[in-house]
Design a protein around this motif. Structure first.
Motif, PDB file in Angstrom:
ATOM      1  N   PRO A  30       0.828  -1.209   0.000  1.00  0.00           N
ATOM      2  CA  PRO A  30       0.000   0.000   0.000  1.00  0.00           C
ATOM      3  C   PRO A  30       0.860   1.257   0.000  1.00  0.00           C
ATOM      4  O   PRO A  30       1.990   1.266   0.494  1.00  0.00           O
ATOM      5  N   ALA A  31       0.325   2.326  -0.573  1.00  0.00           N
ATOM      6  CA  ALA A  31       1.066   3.593  -0.634  1.00  0.00           C
ATOM      7  C   ALA A  31       1.390   4.081   0.773  1.00  0.00           C
ATOM      8  O   ALA A  31       0.607   3.895   1.715  1.00  0.00           O
ATOM      9  N   ALA A  32       2.547   4.700   0.904  1.00  0.00           N
ATOM     10  CA  ALA A  32       2.968   5.199   2.214  1.00  0.00           C
ATOM     11  C   ALA A  32       2.010   6.284   2.699  1.00  0.00           C
ATOM     12  O   ALA A  32       1.622   7.172   1.914  1.00  0.00           O
ATOM     13  N   PRO A  33       1.608   6.255   3.959  1.00  0.00           N
ATOM     14  CA  PRO A  33       0.698   7.284   4.489  1.00  0.00           C
ATOM     15  C   PRO A  33       1.369   8.658   4.467  1.00  0.00           C
ATOM     16  O   PRO A  33       2.590   8.788   4.584  1.00  0.00           O
ATOM     17  N   VAL A 133       4.848  -6.874   7.997  1.00  0.00           N
ATOM     18  CA  VAL A 133       3.879  -6.675   9.074  1.00  0.00           C
ATOM     19  C   VAL A 133       3.333  -5.253   9.031  1.00  0.00           C
ATOM     20  O   VAL A 133       2.124  -5.011   9.180  1.00  0.00           O
ATOM     21  N   SER A 134       4.220  -4.282   8.822  1.00  0.00           N
ATOM     22  CA  SER A 134       3.809  -2.887   8.757  1.00  0.00           C
ATOM     23  C   SER A 134       2.773  -2.669   7.660  1.00  0.00           C
ATOM     24  O   SER A 134       1.741  -2.013   7.870  1.00  0.00           O
ATOM     25  N   ALA A 135       3.026  -3.223   6.479  1.00  0.00           N
ATOM     26  CA  ALA A 135       2.084  -3.066   5.363  1.00  0.00           C
ATOM     27  C   ALA A 135       0.734  -3.675   5.701  1.00  0.00           C
ATOM     28  O   ALA A 135      -0.324  -3.135   5.340  1.00  0.00           O
ATOM     29  N   ARG A 136       0.755  -4.795   6.403  1.00  0.00           N
ATOM     30  CA  ARG A 136      -0.499  -5.461   6.775  1.00  0.00           C
ATOM     31  C   ARG A 136      -1.279  -4.636   7.811  1.00  0.00           C
ATOM     32  O   ARG A 136      -2.514  -4.543   7.747  1.00  0.00           O
ATOM     33  N   VAL A 137      -0.550  -4.037   8.749  1.00  0.00           N
ATOM     34  CA  VAL A 137      -1.228  -3.222   9.767  1.00  0.00           C
ATOM     35  C   VAL A 137      -1.814  -1.965   9.135  1.00  0.00           C
ATOM     36  O   VAL A 137      -2.957  -1.569   9.438  1.00  0.00           O
ATOM     37  N   VAL A 138      -1.061  -1.312   8.255  1.00  0.00           N
ATOM     38  CA  VAL A 138      -1.570  -0.116   7.576  1.00  0.00           C
ATOM     39  C   VAL A 138      -2.816  -0.468   6.756  1.00  0.00           C
ATOM     40  O   VAL A 138      -3.808   0.278   6.760  1.00  0.00           O
ATOM     41  N   ALA A 139      -2.784  -1.593   6.064  1.00  0.00           N
ATOM     42  CA  ALA A 139      -3.953  -2.010   5.277  1.00  0.00           C
ATOM     43  C   ALA A 139      -5.148  -2.244   6.194  1.00  0.00           C
ATOM     44  O   ALA A 139      -6.283  -1.865   5.860  1.00  0.00           O
ATOM     45  N   ALA A 146      -5.145  -7.042   2.826  1.00  0.00           N
ATOM     46  CA  ALA A 146      -3.694  -7.091   3.029  1.00  0.00           C
ATOM     47  C   ALA A 146      -3.006  -7.328   1.690  1.00  0.00           C
ATOM     48  O   ALA A 146      -3.555  -7.986   0.809  1.00  0.00           O
ATOM     49  N   PRO A 147      -1.815  -6.768   1.511  1.00  0.00           N
ATOM     50  CA  PRO A 147      -1.074  -7.053   0.272  1.00  0.00           C
ATOM     51  C   PRO A 147      -0.839  -8.546   0.161  1.00  0.00           C
ATOM     52  O   PRO A 147      -0.580  -9.218   1.155  1.00  0.00           O
ATOM     53  N   GLY A 148      -0.989  -9.074  -1.029  1.00  0.00           N
ATOM     54  CA  GLY A 148      -0.845 -10.522  -1.149  1.00  0.00           C
ATOM     55  C   GLY A 148      -0.690 -10.981  -2.571  1.00  0.00           C
ATOM     56  O   GLY A 148      -0.461 -10.192  -3.493  1.00  0.00           O
ATOM     57  N   VAL A 149      -0.856 -12.285  -2.761  1.00  0.00           N
ATOM     58  CA  VAL A 149      -0.664 -12.923  -4.060  1.00  0.00           C
ATOM     59  C   VAL A 149      -1.843 -12.610  -4.971  1.00  0.00           C
ATOM     60  O   VAL A 149      -3.000 -12.656  -4.544  1.00  0.00           O
ATOM     61  N   PRO A 150      -1.576 -12.269  -6.241  1.00  0.00           N
ATOM     62  CA  PRO A 150      -2.684 -11.960  -7.168  1.00  0.00           C
ATOM     63  C   PRO A 150      -3.503 -13.206  -7.504  1.00  0.00           C
ATOM     64  O   PRO A 150      -3.050 -14.337  -7.298  1.00  0.00           O
TER      65      PRO A 150
END
Length: 560
Positions: A30-33, A133-139, A146-150
């Motif tokens: 995800p884009a940085a806040p 982990v950070s990307a998942r928490v932000v999402a 959560a960012p993941g496999v297409p």
């Protein structure tokens, strides 16, 4: 299969698999806040962070329980990272400055990850996991997936910068034909989990950054190659190899041996008793490495003798009459445990770790040996115990003495540093066996952090410097009449397994998913031929040359 050098992209192959299919690229994080002030109170933002972190930790834990095995260990550790006090403190500092929950998490996690990366070693590797982990928490805070496999709706070759353990652990092998990463080395978490799941993979393919969704590629792990826009002939050859490999894996399971009947027992690397049944089903003739860390890493205090005995007994009962090699707790400054050694060290990879940490906390070692001895008495397995990170003859002598004092019959050492390889004959005069951990041996021989992408080119057990040290240990085993095994990731590389046997290694231990490929490759070569292949590899100046020299030597007497 031959490849045009201009169209073939090189990396490091994991296993012997080959796959053909269209590319699907991993979605970006995800884009940085934005750095902006919150309209909520500090307490409200803190509550949002707490809820998001708990949700992510629960999801990672559930993924781990679903995946099992090594993946479960990795994901449970990642869930713990999400709740680490140092991360919480950093987030609180950002919230106190009036930042939003999203920005506080993104910034604080990045700061802690940067600190870990600077430490290198095991902690350095955790930096990549912390970014995930950070990307998942932000999402979670944004209410986004959560960012993941297409999921393109058809089988595909997954291409990613690298893959988080949470994604690698749960790849749907009915849809993911193969995995290609732009970063990473042969001993990265991605590579280790791919090998344990039997995923066709090539890692560290820098040129794969240019691949686009829909591009047709052949992923050839056996030749460490990704081929863009293959010809029809190359597609046909790939399809034939896929079918031949399926047939080989479906063949009746036999004991590991060379073509002339020389026995080479094939054992399993296990991280918990839960994986024992699968290993037996896949043909493991015993256990060459049982990692005991799972009992310790999630505890604030050392587990009791009774708790350890229960786990060890469960493991040993799965292998009646067979060899089971258990490694004493391998932890210390690079895997800090509050009850062992959590003091900060500037270079933890060279600090108080492995047997050094255990000897500084003798009660923990003695409790573990007592639990193992009690489990040994309660079962019919042939228990062997070994010390991690032995670097001197004195350390080997102390461990052997301790093991015998606790009633353990067979005590050996891990050879993971050059000093123990060079002193192998003296060490084996004291110890009952040696087991080479090629992951760390490569790291320390090449002075290259095995988990640092910038030096991934040096993290290759095919390097002749590493192979020469293996030869030293093999020769020491022959001189003393003591067995020498390999339990590092190198044993799971079928052609390298042949080289290791040619260098004097007597047993091989690996992820259970690799057993079939290694068994099939060993049956293609006699002992004399394995020695000739090993000799060819030793003449090369670098890892790539050693791999190619071995491949050429093996092909010269191929029965096909």
């Amino acid at each position: 299969m031959s490849y045009d050098a201009q169209s073939a992209m090189k990396g490091t192959g994991i296993g012997q698999g080959i796959a053909l299919g269209p590319v699907a690229r991993m979605s970006p994080p995800p884009a940085a806040p934005k750095d902006e002030s919150s309209t909520l109170s500090r307490e409200q933002e803190a509550a949002r962070v707490e809820a998001a972190i708990q949700a992510v930790a629960a999801d990672l834990t559930a993924r781990g329980q679903s995946a099992g095995g090594q993946a479960q260990e990795v994901l449970e550790a990642q869930a713990m990272m999400a709740q680490d006090p140092s991360v919480t403190e950093a987030v609180d500092a950002e919230l106190a400055a009036g930042k939003t929950a999203e920005y506080a998490v993104h910034t604080a996690f990045a700061e802690v990850a940067e600190q870990l990366a600077a430490l290198g070693g095991y902690l350095g590797e955790r930096a990549a996991d912390l970014h995930d982990v950070s990307a998942r928490v932000v999402a979670a805070l944004r209410g986004e997936p959560a960012p993941g496999v297409p999921d393109p709706g058809h089988p595909f070759v997954l291409v990613a910068q690298d893959l988080a353990p949470a994604d690698t652990a749960l790849l749907d092998l009915n849809h993911v034909l193969a995995l290609v990463t732009i970063e990473g080395g042969p001993t990265s978490h991605t590579a280790i989990l791919a090998r344990s799941k039997g995923i066709t993979a090539v890692v560290g393919v820098e040129a794969a950054a240019g691949l686009a969704d829909g591009d047709e590629v052949i992923v050839d792990a056996a030749h460490s190659t990704v081929l863009l826009a293959p010809s029809q002939q190359q597609k046909d050859e790939a399809a034939a190899r896929v079918e031949a490999r399926k047939a080989a894996q479906a063949a009746p399971i036999t004991e590991g041996a060379l073509a002339d009947g020389t026995p080479v027992p094939l054992l399993a690397n296990l991280g918990s008793p839960d994986n024992a049944a699968e290993a037996v089903q896949l043909g493991a003739e015993g256990v060459g490495l049982f990692r005991t860390e799972f009992l310790f890493l999630s505890s604030e205090t050392a587990p009791s003798v009774a708790e350890q005995r229960e786990s060890y007994t469960t493991l040993l009962q799965a292998f009646p009459g067979k060899k089971v090699v258990v490694r004493a707790l391998d932890a210390g400054a690079d895997k800090p445990l509050p009850f062992l050694n959590d003091a900060e060290e500037e270079n933890p990879a060279l600090g108080l770790r492995g047997l050094r940490a255990l000897l500084a906390n003798e009660e923990i070692l003695r409790d573990q040996l007592s639990a193992l001895a009690e489990a040994q008495e309660a079962t019919e397995a042939d228990l062997w115990v070994m010390a991690p990170m032995v670097s001197t003859v004195e350390e080997a002598e102390i461990f052997s003495r301790f093991a015998r004092q606790h009633g353990l019959k067979t005590a050996g050492v891990m050879v993971e540093v050059p000093s123990s390889a060079l002193l192998a004959e003296q060490i084996l005069q004291i110890s009952d066996f040696a087991s080479i951990g090629t992951n760390d041996l490569t790291q320390y021989t090449m002075a290259a952090d095995r988990l640092l992408g910038s030096v991934s080119g040096l993290q290759d057990p095919w390097h002749p410097a590493v192979l020469r040290l293996v030869r030293e240990v093999g020769a020491a085993g022959a001189a003393t009449g003591k067995p020498v095994g390999v339990c590092g990731e190198a044993a799971a590389d079928p052609l390298l397994a042949v080289v290791l046997v040619g260098l004097g290694v007597s047993t091989l231990s690996m992820a259970p998913a690799a057993l079939a490929d290694v068994r099939a490759e060993l049956l293609r070569h006699t002992k004399e031929q394995a020695e000739a292949i090993a000799a060819a590899a030793l003449t090369a100046p670098d890892a790539a040359g050693a791999r190619e020299a071995a491949r050429t030597a093996a092909a010269s007497h191929s029965p096909e």
